[in-house]
Design an enzyme around this catalytic site. Structure first.
Site, PDB file in Angstrom:
ATOM      1  N   THR A  58       0.828  -1.206   0.000  1.00  0.00           N
ATOM      2  CA  THR A  58       0.000   0.000   0.000  1.00  0.00           C
ATOM      3  C   THR A  58       0.865   1.259   0.000  1.00  0.00           C
ATOM      4  O   THR A  58       1.958   1.263   0.584  1.00  0.00           O
ATOM      5  CB  THR A  58      -0.945   0.001   1.224  1.00  0.00           C
ATOM      6  OG1 THR A  58      -1.583   1.277   1.305  1.00  0.00           O
ATOM      7  CG2 THR A  58      -0.227  -0.264   2.532  1.00  0.00           C
TER       8      THR A  58
ATOM      9  N   SER B 205      -1.503   3.326  10.393  1.00  0.00           N
ATOM     10  CA  SER B 205      -2.424   2.454  11.159  1.00  0.00           C
ATOM     11  C   SER B 205      -1.713   1.115  11.369  1.00  0.00           C
ATOM     12  O   SER B 205      -0.737   0.801  10.683  1.00  0.00           O
ATOM     13  CB  SER B 205      -3.731   2.220  10.394  1.00  0.00           C
ATOM     14  OG  SER B 205      -3.501   1.344   9.294  1.00  0.00           O
TER      15      SER B 205
ATOM     16  N   TYR C 152      -2.894  -1.641  10.440  1.00  0.00           N
ATOM     17  CA  TYR C 152      -3.020  -2.324   9.142  1.00  0.00           C
ATOM     18  C   TYR C 152      -1.863  -1.928   8.214  1.00  0.00           C
ATOM     19  O   TYR C 152      -1.178  -2.782   7.646  1.00  0.00           O
ATOM     20  CB  TYR C 152      -4.364  -1.988   8.463  1.00  0.00           C
ATOM     21  CG  TYR C 152      -4.259  -2.073   6.962  1.00  0.00           C
ATOM     22  CD1 TYR C 152      -4.099  -3.294   6.323  1.00  0.00           C
ATOM     23  CD2 TYR C 152      -4.230  -0.910   6.167  1.00  0.00           C
ATOM     24  CE1 TYR C 152      -3.932  -3.370   4.947  1.00  0.00           C
ATOM     25  CE2 TYR C 152      -4.072  -0.978   4.801  1.00  0.00           C
ATOM     26  CZ  TYR C 152      -3.919  -2.211   4.195  1.00  0.00           C
ATOM     27  OH  TYR C 152      -3.733  -2.288   2.845  1.00  0.00           O
ATOM     28  N   HIS C 153      -1.666  -0.599   8.049  1.00  0.00           N
ATOM     29  CA  HIS C 153      -0.608  -0.158   7.135  1.00  0.00           C
ATOM     30  C   HIS C 153       0.751  -0.683   7.613  1.00  0.00           C
ATOM     31  O   HIS C 153       1.614  -1.052   6.808  1.00  0.00           O
ATOM     32  CB  HIS C 153      -0.599   1.371   7.024  1.00  0.00           C
ATOM     33  CG  HIS C 153      -1.756   1.937   6.238  1.00  0.00           C
ATOM     34  ND1 HIS C 153      -2.873   2.480   6.827  1.00  0.00           N
ATOM     35  CD2 HIS C 153      -1.973   2.036   4.900  1.00  0.00           C
ATOM     36  CE1 HIS C 153      -3.723   2.900   5.889  1.00  0.00           C
ATOM     37  NE2 HIS C 153      -3.200   2.649   4.713  1.00  0.00           N
TER      38      HIS C 153
ATOM     39  N   LYS D 215       1.693  -4.101   6.404  1.00  0.00           N
ATOM     40  CA  LYS D 215       2.224  -4.135   5.035  1.00  0.00           C
ATOM     41  C   LYS D 215       3.712  -3.771   5.019  1.00  0.00           C
ATOM     42  O   LYS D 215       4.461  -4.244   4.171  1.00  0.00           O
ATOM     43  CB  LYS D 215       1.445  -3.161   4.147  1.00  0.00           C
ATOM     44  CG  LYS D 215      -0.022  -3.508   3.999  1.00  0.00           C
ATOM     45  CD  LYS D 215      -0.206  -4.701   3.093  1.00  0.00           C
ATOM     46  CE  LYS D 215      -1.653  -4.918   2.734  1.00  0.00           C
ATOM     47  NZ  LYS D 215      -1.864  -6.036   1.811  1.00  0.00           N
TER      48      LYS D 215
ATOM     49  N   LEU E 230     -13.617   7.447  -1.906  1.00  0.00           N
ATOM     50  CA  LEU E 230     -14.413   7.870  -3.069  1.00  0.00           C
ATOM     51  C   LEU E 230     -15.662   6.998  -3.214  1.00  0.00           C
ATOM     52  O   LEU E 230     -16.749   7.501  -3.546  1.00  0.00           O
ATOM     53  CB  LEU E 230     -13.550   7.840  -4.342  1.00  0.00           C
ATOM     54  CG  LEU E 230     -14.244   8.251  -5.634  1.00  0.00           C
ATOM     55  CD1 LEU E 230     -14.960   9.581  -5.524  1.00  0.00           C
ATOM     56  CD2 LEU E 230     -13.231   8.316  -6.788  1.00  0.00           C
ATOM     57  N   ASN E 231     -15.522   5.700  -2.945  1.00  0.00           N
ATOM     58  CA  ASN E 231     -16.702   4.833  -3.011  1.00  0.00           C
ATOM     59  C   ASN E 231     -17.752   5.297  -2.002  1.00  0.00           C
ATOM     60  O   ASN E 231     -18.960   5.285  -2.281  1.00  0.00           O
ATOM     61  CB  ASN E 231     -16.302   3.369  -2.750  1.00  0.00           C
ATOM     62  CG  ASN E 231     -15.499   2.782  -3.910  1.00  0.00           C
ATOM     63  OD1 ASN E 231     -15.375   3.410  -4.958  1.00  0.00           O
ATOM     64  ND2 ASN E 231     -14.950   1.595  -3.725  1.00  0.00           N
TER      65      ASN E 231
ATOM     66  N   GLU F  99      -3.897  11.827  11.700  1.00  0.00           N
ATOM     67  CA  GLU F  99      -3.185  11.919  10.414  1.00  0.00           C
ATOM     68  C   GLU F  99      -3.006  13.397  10.084  1.00  0.00           C
ATOM     69  O   GLU F  99      -3.730  14.245  10.599  1.00  0.00           O
ATOM     70  CB  GLU F  99      -3.998  11.232   9.295  1.00  0.00           C
ATOM     71  CG  GLU F  99      -5.375  11.854   9.085  1.00  0.00           C
ATOM     72  CD  GLU F  99      -6.237  11.132   8.041  1.00  0.00           C
ATOM     73  OE1 GLU F  99      -5.776  10.188   7.397  1.00  0.00           O
ATOM     74  OE2 GLU F  99      -7.398  11.551   7.869  1.00  0.00           O
TER      75      GLU F  99
END
Ligand code: NAD
Ligand code: USQ
Length: 386
Positions: A144, A179, A181-182, A185, A239-240, A328
């Site tokens: 990511t 995060s 999560y990030h 990665k 955006l979704n 952030e």
């Protein structure tokens, strides 16, 4: 090509599986349906119900005559992963099979630990299974852009040449993720780079930006072929979410000042990029990193674009600024390189007015059962539960 798609029941994995199958590759999808469990835990549903994977595979066979093989199991079970790689000896492994949500990972100690164990251990099992049974295979690993965070310097594609006290070296670009999560990665990237350096593996780490979009050339071929589209506060990307909010006449939820800038790409370009990486594999011993996005926008710019699309569609789309649930930077420098995939031939689907209008029309035609309460963010970065 024998292509194994880990996480093949997901938003990106399923359309990727159909894309490779359509072009004649042998496709095997692997999933443990964990995403469907997280949805139930979080009390959320995608915009439209998603048929079970087996039904989608049968529908694909009916439409195209082509087979996609399914293997159900957990990547954290190393015996399962060894069995997979030994049985199918894939030439390309496309690894989407991880917990993808930053808010989910920031909910509590339990979800932070789960996200990191699931992602890091699953990925390590893939690396060890490759070492034993498919050391020549090309690993295409979904990372990511959020691994880099928002540093006050230009972001390179994975690697940076550093001069320190008169000496130079090529190092992995420093990471400042936002995060747990990030962070998972970041750990994955370090493990994959190590496997390339020590075991001579070939791998491409796709540092992907935020994906948007609902349709690909294959998902539109039948209602049972669609992919999951989330607009909720846990799995919906920005955006979704804005498209669904506009479609049902709710205000677009900009968090904080809205100067947060990210790289974005259309789901069609996710698939094109993954295919380009697979068709042009990394060399043995090479840990190759591509920054996979096509345009950068601030959240406020995106909201303005969606509001304008709403007006073109006759809607009265308003924007609201909510207190930011995340920790952030809301105003910052952002300049990330993304030339490697363009050099390989990527022809981006950009976020034109026409593209936005089309997506909004599709969402409006399918927004009969929208749960408006999930527009409000419930998970705060500074209030993770024990
Ligand atoms: P998704 O949750 O829809 O798909 C992930 C799939 O992996 C799910 O079907 C899930 O059940 C499966 N999975 C997770 N853990 C597993 C395990 N231990 N064993 C077997 N299967 C497992 O997510 P997505 O949006 O399609 O994202 C796919 C990948 O791309 C993720 O790795 C994500 O981090 C990355 N990514 C996504 C985006 C985005 O905007 N959607 C952007 C950048 C990177
Ligand atoms: N945001 C809003 N309003 C919203 C939702 C989000 O202002 O209603 C803001 C967030 O605060 C953030 C930005 O939009 O600044 C992006 O948030 P997001 O939820 O769209 O994306 P993110 O949490 O970063 O995660 C998504 C995917 C993840 C992927 C990542 C790519 O879920 O799997 O890794 O995008 S990147 O952002 O480049 O790290």
């Amino acid at each position: 090509m024998r292509v194994m798609i880990l996480g093949g029941d997901g938003y990106l994995g399923w359309p990727t599986a159909m894309h490779f199958s359509a072009r004649g590759d042998d496709v095997y999808v692997v999933d443990n349906f964990a995403k469907r469990q997280w949805e139930m835990e979080s009390g959320i549903e995608p915009l439209l119900p998603i048929p079970p994977l087996h039904r989608r595979v049968r529908a694909w066979k009916e439409v195209t005559g082509k087979d996609i093989r399914i293997e159900v199991g957990d990547l954290c079970n190393h015996r399962f992963v060894y069995m997979l790689i030994e049985r199918y000896r894939p030439e390309t492994i496309i690894h989407y099979g991880e917990q993808p949500s930053a808010p989910y990972s920031m909910q509590s100690r339990t979800t932070a630990v789960y996200s990191q164990v699931n992602n890091v251990v699953g990925n390590l099992n893939v690396l060890f299974a490759m070492k034993r049974f498919a050391p020549e295979a090309h690993l295409v690993k979904l990372g990511t852009m959020g691994e880099y965070g928002t540093p006050n310097i230009d972001i390179e594609e994975g690697w940076i040449e550093i001069e320190h006290n008169g000496r130079k070296d090529r190092m992995l670009y420093p990471k400042k993720p936002g995060s747990f999560y990030h962070l998972s990665k970041v750990h994955d990237s370090a493990n994959v780079e190590f496997a390339c350096r020590i075991w001579g593996f070939r791998a491409t780490d796709l540092n992907q930006g935020v994906v948007y979009g609902i349709d690909t050339d294959q998902t539109v071929q039948g209602p049972d072929l669609r992919t999951s589209f989330h607009y909720d506060d846990v799995f919906g990307t920005v955006l979704n979410r804005f498209l669904v909010q506009a479609a049902v006449g709710e205000k677009l939820t900009v968090y904080g000042k809205g100067g947060q800038t990210r790289g974005f790409l259309n789901i069609r370009d996710t698939i094109a990029c993954v295919a380009l990486a697979a068709d042009n594999p990394a060399k043995a011993g090479e840990f190759r990193v591509f920054n996979q996005f096509t345009e950068q926008f601030s959240v406020r710019e995106l909201a303005d674009k969606v509001a304008a699309a709403g007006r073109r569609a006759g809607l009265d789309t308003q924007i609201t600024s909510l207190p930011n649930p995340r920790v952030e930077m809301e105003e910052h420098y952002y300049n990330a390189k993304h030339t490697a995939l363009l050099d390989l031939g990527l022809k981006p689907h950009l976020l034109t007015d026409e593209a936005l209008d089309k997506m909004l029309a599709v969402v409006r035609a399918n927004c009969g059962h929208v749960e408006k309460s999930s527009f409000i963010p419930r998970i705060r970065w500074d209030a993770a539960k024990k």
